[in-house]
Scaffold this active site. Structure first.
Site, mmCIF file in Angstrom:
data_model
loop_
_atom_site.group_PDB
_atom_site.id
_atom_site.type_symbol
_atom_site.label_atom_id
_atom_site.label_comp_id
_atom_site.label_asym_id
_atom_site.label_seq_id
_atom_site.Cartn_x
_atom_site.Cartn_y
_atom_site.Cartn_z
ATOM 1 N N GLU A 112 36.080 32.388 42.086
ATOM 2 C CA GLU A 112 37.520 33.430 42.329
ATOM 3 C C GLU A 112 37.226 34.172 43.351
ATOM 4 O OE1 GLU A 112 38.475 36.125 38.905
ATOM 5 O OE2 GLU A 112 38.339 34.482 37.639
ATOM 6 N N ASP A 168 41.523 47.302 39.942
ATOM 7 C CA ASP A 168 39.901 47.047 40.392
ATOM 8 C C ASP A 168 39.256 48.753 40.519
ATOM 9 O OD1 ASP A 168 39.568 44.241 40.810
ATOM 10 O OD2 ASP A 168 41.070 44.682 42.092
ATOM 11 N N TYR A 223 42.357 34.618 30.694
ATOM 12 C CA TYR A 223 41.536 35.482 31.237
ATOM 13 C C TYR A 223 41.709 36.648 30.499
ATOM 14 C CZ TYR A 223 38.835 38.090 34.797
ATOM 15 O OH TYR A 223 37.982 39.033 35.331
#
Length: 271
Positions: free
Chosen positions: A49, A60, A175
């Site tokens: 990735e 994040d 995911y």
């Protein structure tokens, strides 16, 4: 079959989870990223990735936020990311490469432009963190038309009512974001991961990969017993922050410990 499908099929045939490794493109510099990507492959990563640096990476945690800032300070652009991907594809023709990031860099010049350029660079899949399926009227169709997998995210709050929308048009793998929070700051309990993976696998034939909060071999081994893929990001990014342009060696060594961990999990499942 696509490179992603091939990779998961290969891992499944070996009785183990695929190891998926994330780094931010352009961190610490665009020139250094190629060697770091090579180190991921050499260490045993099955899928790469490549994060697209962005000024506001809201999903994040601090480690990847800082990586985004380092990459942007080094002048990394979307054109640089596509060049990195193109060069990676030449060196590693069979290793799946996924771009992960946010909508702004992906759609500011048009979804069709981005999809066409990503396909030309040899990109296999795209994860867009901040376009929910219900609002994906442009990027998803453009990626599918270009033959690129659109990889969707499921979370601990993705219930049975919403899961069909998440899976609609998804491909490559699902995911599972295992924590209700940002990357690299929390760790989900193994029991909750096992419950979620079982629920998702009952709803889709797509491989289910687990990420967010996977920090080392012990977690990778535990998750590898139940999931089709294990995603590690912040722990790798921390090594890049520590070693900078000399990070390839430490990254390779760390990835090798994760690769060994998912292989141990396979042996435990087979026993």
């Amino acid at each position: 079959m696509t490179r992603l499908a091939d990779s998961f099929a290969r891992s499944r045939a070996e009785g183990r989870a695929a190891l998926i490794a994330f780094v931010t493109g352009g961190d610490p510099t665009p020139a250094a990223t190629g060697a770091i990507l090579d180190a991921l492959v050499e260490g045993g990563a099955d899928v790469i990735e490549l994060g697209m640096p962005f000024t506001d990476p809201m999903a994040d945690g601090p480690a990847i936020q800082r990586a985004n800032l380092r990459a942007l300070a080094a002048g990394t652009t979307t054109t640089d990311l596509l060049a990195i991907a193109t060069a990676f594809r030449v060196r590693h023709p069979q290793v799946p490469l996924v771009l992960m990031g946010y909508a702004n860099p992906m759609v500011r010049r048009g979804a069709e432009w981005f999809a066409a350029e990503a396909a030309r660079a040899g990109v296999d899949g795209v994860i867009c963190v901040d376009i929910p399926p219900e609002a994906d009227g442009a990027l998803g169709p453009a990626l599918r038309a270009a033959g690129i997998d659109l990889i969707r995210l499921a979370t601990p709050t993705t219930d049975a009512a919403r899961l069909p929308a998440v899976l609609d048009g998804a491909s490559g793998f699902l995911y599972y974001v295992s924590v209700a929070g940002i990357t690299g700051t929390q760790q989900a309990g193994q029991a909750s991961i096992e419950t979620a993976v079982a629920r998702f696998k009952a709803a889709t034939d797509l491989p289910v990969a687990v990420g967010f909060g996977v920090r080392g071999p012990e977690q990778a081994e535990a998750i590898g017993r139940v999931a089709d893929g294990v995603v590690v990001g912040s722990a790798i990014v921390d090594l890049i922050a520590e070693h900078g342009a000399q990070a390839a060696g430490p990254v390779r060594e760390f990835i090798s410990t994760l690769s060994a961990a998912v292989k141990r999990a396979a042996k435990e499942k087979a026993a």
